[in-house]
Design an enzyme around this catalytic site. Structure first.
Site, PDB file in Angstrom:
ATOM      1  N   ASN A   1      87.132  36.709  15.523  1.00 22.05           N
ATOM      2  CA  ASN A   1      88.364  35.936  15.669  1.00 22.05           C
ATOM      3  C   ASN A   1      88.868  35.398  14.328  1.00 22.05           C
ATOM      4  OD1 ASN A   1      90.248  34.561  17.695  1.00 22.05           O
ATOM      5  ND2 ASN A   1      89.596  32.840  16.405  1.00 22.05           N
ATOM      6  N   GLU A   2      90.146  35.613  14.071  1.00 25.80           N
ATOM      7  CA  GLU A   2      90.859  35.054  12.919  1.00 25.80           C
ATOM      8  C   GLU A   2      90.007  35.015  11.640  1.00 25.80           C
ATOM      9  OE1 GLU A   2      92.654  31.307  13.885  1.00 25.80           O
ATOM     10  OE2 GLU A   2      93.829  32.136  15.522  1.00 25.80           O
TER      11      GLU A   2
ATOM     12  N   HIS B   1      83.161  33.982  17.121  1.00 21.57           N
ATOM     13  CA  HIS B   1      84.130  32.963  16.735  1.00 21.57           C
ATOM     14  C   HIS B   1      83.456  32.038  15.725  1.00 21.57           C
ATOM     15  CE1 HIS B   1      87.937  30.679  18.095  1.00 21.57           C
ATOM     16  NE2 HIS B   1      87.606  30.308  16.874  1.00 21.57           N
TER      17      HIS B   1
END
Length: 417
Positions: A158-159, A112
């Protein structure tokens, strides 16, 4: 929940965020666009490192059956590569054991945005594709060796579109993220391509060397559901929704391991398909068929009228803390059905041409939690209404639409939203 402050084990290496804040940058909270009001301290946050037992107690009290957490790469490999920090391994191993002992399925996020600062210092981290892919795959190998037999569901990165844009692409506002490259627009697209290749490399390693564990992989993406204003807008609205997944999932699901052809013609506020790089044959081979399920982060929806130019109706109310979020609980039913049917024929674990769905994030940005009193936070009627609508629509998605949703993860246990 994806909160992971540095904690107390002395062998941690600094991540790019630690270096960023220690270099004089601040964490800015905001009541709205362009309105920074509060610097923050990123080094303690929710204190999950020292409160694992207490936090798991909260989860059991909520009857949680699944918990998403992120691993800090610099906690595991402080120097980016090389010597493993055993204290870091022990922390996550203990967390996983305690989750399983309480009947809670761990969902492990590998990354992340917490790159070891050593990777940035040595070669520019994601700016150097070959070295980043190699080091991240080595990091994955360490995680698989230590946790693979106990963790079934893995989320790689993540993203990434948000991170690549804010950390490597050109930035014209205050919201720049570490390492703060502020590079040319091409840097954003090269970063996104590097992420897809990294995901493929990790999944290939798992399937080749750790197949006995039966691990399953996805990459969580935030996707806004587009609602056509008129029937004439339907096809373009669906394509606008799908393209948000295909920037990253496309090479992982197409038979060729390349971006879908239509994507090269798509231009949105955030992306320009004509700027996407091409992959080598070897890179495509690494990526293709490496998505085991769809992991979608759902927060918001919007009306789409670019074909008809018809007036847009009003949607739900804007969230009080994050002004980009329109409250539209029905969207979670619509988007899960749409994504399951769209990716079903492309994912090998699908049944009846429906891809399995994990809602990897869903939350509501309420101002009362971030800046109100404790009493306000306990009586957060806006968030309560949002989640009431979400759960009702989830029930319809599962029971009426028969969409194969196997998990819902609220964002989050104690972090923002």
């Amino acid at each position: 929940m994806c909160v992971d402050e540095m904690g107390e084990d002395a062998e941690n290496g600094p991540g790019v965020w630690d270096h960023w804040f220690n270099s004089g940058h601040s964490l800015v909270a905001s009541l709205g666009p362009g309105n920074p009001i509060a610097p923050g301290n990123p080094f303690l946050t929710a204190d999950h490192y020292d409160r694992v037992d207490e936090d798991i107690g909260i989860m059991t009290g909520l009857k949680a059956s699944m918990y998403r957490f992120s691993v800090s790469w610099p906690r595991i490999l402080p120097n980016c590569n090389g010597q493993v920090n055993q204290a870091g391994i022990d922390f996550y191993s203990n967390l996983i054991d305690k989750l399983l002992a309480n009947g809670i399925q761990p969902v492990l996020t590998m990354y992340h945005w917490d790159t070891p600062q050593a990777c940035e210092d040595q070669y520019g981290s994601l700016s150097n594709r070959a070295k980043f892919v190699a080091d991240f795959t080595n990091y994955a190998d360490v995680l698989f060796k230590n946790f693979g037999s106990r963790v079934k569901y893995w989320l790689t990165i993540n993203e990434p579109a948000a991170y690549c844009g804010r950390a490597f692409g050109p930035i014209s506002d205050a919201w720049i993220w570490p390492p703060g490259k502020n590079g040319p627009v091409s840097a954003k697209y090269e970063c996104i391509a590097t992420v897809s290749i990294t995901h493929g490399s990790v999944v290939n390693l798992a399937r080749k060397s750790y197949a006995q564990y039966g691990m399953q992989f996805s990459m969580p993406l935030i996707i806004q559901w587009y609602i056509p204003v008129t029937e004439a807008d339907t096809a373009a609205a669906n394509q606008a929704t799908l393209s948000q997944g295909d920037w990253l999932w496309g090479p992982l699901t197409t038979a060729s391991g390349a971006y879908p052809d239509y994507l090269k013609t798509i231009v949105t506020d955030d992306m320009d398909g004509s700027l996407l790089p091409t992959f080598t044959a070897a890179e495509s081979a690494i990526m293709k068929a490496t998505l085991d399920f769809v992991a979608v982060n759902y927060y918001s929806a919007g009306y789409f009228n670019k074909v008809s130019n018809a007036p847009k109706p009003s949607l739900g109310p804007l969230a009080s803390q994050v002004q980009w979020q329109s409250s539209y609980p029905q969207g979670i039913r619509d988007i899960t059905k749409f994504l399951s049917n769209s990716y079903g024929p492309l994912i090998s674990t699908s049944k009846n041409n429906q891809a399995p769905i994990l809602i990897s994030e869903c939350g509501y940005g309420s101002i009362t939690e971030a800046f109100g009193t404790v009493a306000d936070a306990k009586n957060d009627v806006d968030r309560q209404a949002f989640f009431d609508g979400i759960t009702q629509n989830l029930a319809l998605a599962v029971n009426t639409d028969k969409t194969p949703i196997f998990g819902f993860l609220a964002w989050s246990l104690m972090d923002n939203l």
